[in-house]
Design an enzyme around this catalytic site. Structure first.
Site, PDB file in Angstrom:
ATOM      1  N   TYR A  33       0.831  -1.203   0.000  1.00  0.00           N
ATOM      2  CA  TYR A  33       0.000   0.000   0.000  1.00  0.00           C
ATOM      3  C   TYR A  33       0.862   1.248   0.000  1.00  0.00           C
ATOM      4  O   TYR A  33       2.060   1.196   0.260  1.00  0.00           O
ATOM      5  CB  TYR A  33      -0.951   0.001   1.200  1.00  0.00           C
ATOM      6  CG  TYR A  33      -0.314   0.384   2.520  1.00  0.00           C
ATOM      7  CD1 TYR A  33      -0.497   1.658   3.059  1.00  0.00           C
ATOM      8  CD2 TYR A  33       0.473  -0.530   3.230  1.00  0.00           C
ATOM      9  CE1 TYR A  33       0.080   2.009   4.274  1.00  0.00           C
ATOM     10  CE2 TYR A  33       1.046  -0.189   4.443  1.00  0.00           C
ATOM     11  CZ  TYR A  33       0.851   1.078   4.959  1.00  0.00           C
ATOM     12  OH  TYR A  33       1.424   1.429   6.153  1.00  0.00           O
ATOM     13  N   LYS A 150       6.588  -1.932   1.844  1.00  0.00           N
ATOM     14  CA  LYS A 150       5.421  -1.336   2.517  1.00  0.00           C
ATOM     15  C   LYS A 150       4.217  -2.266   2.361  1.00  0.00           C
ATOM     16  O   LYS A 150       3.349  -2.070   1.516  1.00  0.00           O
ATOM     17  CB  LYS A 150       5.126   0.053   1.951  1.00  0.00           C
ATOM     18  CG  LYS A 150       4.199   0.899   2.836  1.00  0.00           C
ATOM     19  CD  LYS A 150       4.128   2.316   2.316  1.00  0.00           C
ATOM     20  CE  LYS A 150       3.162   3.179   3.117  1.00  0.00           C
ATOM     21  NZ  LYS A 150       3.643   3.426   4.496  1.00  0.00           N
ATOM     22  N   GLU A 182      12.413   2.534  13.993  1.00  0.00           N
ATOM     23  CA  GLU A 182      11.520   3.594  13.515  1.00  0.00           C
ATOM     24  C   GLU A 182      10.280   3.637  14.387  1.00  0.00           C
ATOM     25  O   GLU A 182      10.113   2.830  15.300  1.00  0.00           O
ATOM     26  CB  GLU A 182      11.131   3.344  12.056  1.00  0.00           C
ATOM     27  CG  GLU A 182      10.459   2.002  11.817  1.00  0.00           C
ATOM     28  CD  GLU A 182      10.310   1.658  10.347  1.00  0.00           C
ATOM     29  OE1 GLU A 182      10.404   2.557   9.510  1.00  0.00           O
ATOM     30  OE2 GLU A 182      10.081   0.473  10.031  1.00  0.00           O
TER      31      GLU A 182
END
Length: 286
Positions: A33, A150, A182
């Site tokens: 996505y 992703k 992250e």
């Protein structure tokens, strides 16, 4: 107001949109996505998102949909149909719905499933959080090893956000082998003096589109950028910290695991980076 969404070549009211229960994303999280921000009715960093999307498809050996070259116009049409001035366009491509559940990939001629929808978010560029800053906690990074792709495998990031919420914080930074990777849906940074420190690109983190732009603007503004591993303790001792993402742009972090940074309010350098990013992105928007 009922949104118009895009499903496999059709623009439909969201109440009429359907995807097969045998779709690989539903059964296997077998999908990728992108989320593209909209400011002033225009798309931010679309080319970067399209390039990363193509890379994600290639890394998973997933067939590129026939509409791939038309995605810009599809995004623009959805923005127009839903009258989006500030908001987001969500795009998802899956390996498709071959007709039954199987761990093996479906035949190569199986058509990918393509879904897009908008989210209307007035005031996106003028978020109150940019003025107050975010509180962050740290959590163990238990995700799979290919975070540079992703994918729609977002269960653990979702759990991380809920851990932060239960702790009275806004989000979480994930830690692996003692070093920050992250945030749950963003890249992480701290500033010490005139230097920005953030983790280097690898399979360990998502190659953020906003990250690339912000670091480029920072260098142009004569700030030093160091891409390396760093610890929570280093970030807690920093002058400022922040996150970047397509939906949050540049967002200050004012507290990490209960430790306030500076005087506990957003710093001037992060505020300036956000201002530069928004100004430059609006100029280049399509």
């Amino acid at each position: 107001m009922t949104r118009t969404v895009y499903v496999n070549g059709e623009y439909l009211p969201e109440t009429e949109a359907k995807v097969s229960i045998f779709d690989r994303a539903f059964l296997m999280a077998d999908g990728v996505y992108e989320v593209t921000s909209v400011l002033d009715g225009k798309l931010i960093d679309f080319a970067g998102h399209a390039k990363r999307l193509e890379r994600s498809l290639n890394e998973l050996d997933m067939r590129k949909p026939d509409c791939f070259d038309d995605l810009l116009e599809i995004h623009r049409e959805l923005v127009r149909l839903n009258d989006i001035d500030e908001g987001l366009v969500y795009l998802q491509i899956t390996r498709g719905a071959p007709g039954d559940r199987d761990f093996a990939f479906p035949p190569e001629d199986t058509a990918p499933t393509v879904v897009l929808f908008t989210q209307n978010k007035p005031g996106l560029a003028d978020s109150p959080a940019a003025k107050t800053g975010m509180k962050i906690i740290s959590v163990d990074d238990l995700r799979w090893g290919r975070r540079d792709i992703k994918t729609v495998q977002l269960l653990y990031p979702s759990l991380g956000k809920m851990m932060a919420k239960k702790a009275g914080a806004d989000d979480a930074w994930m830690v692996q082998d003692g070093f920050v990777t992250e945030g749950t849906s963003n890249n992480a940074y701290f500033i010490k003096g005139n230097k920005i420190v953030t983790r280097a690109l690898s399979n360990d983190i998502l190659h953020g589109i906003t990250r690339a732009a912000v670091l480029r603007f920072a260098r142009e503004a004569q700030m030093e950028v160091e891409e390396r591993n760093f610890t929570i303790a280093e970030a807690q001792a920093a002058d400022e910290a922040f996150i970047t993402s397509a939906s949050a742009f540049v967002m200050p972090v004012v507290e990490i695991d209960g430790v306030a940074l500076g005087d506990g309010t957003p710093g001037k350098r992060v505020a300036r980076l956000r201002e530069i990013y928004l100004d430059e992105s609006r100029k280049a928007a399509v």
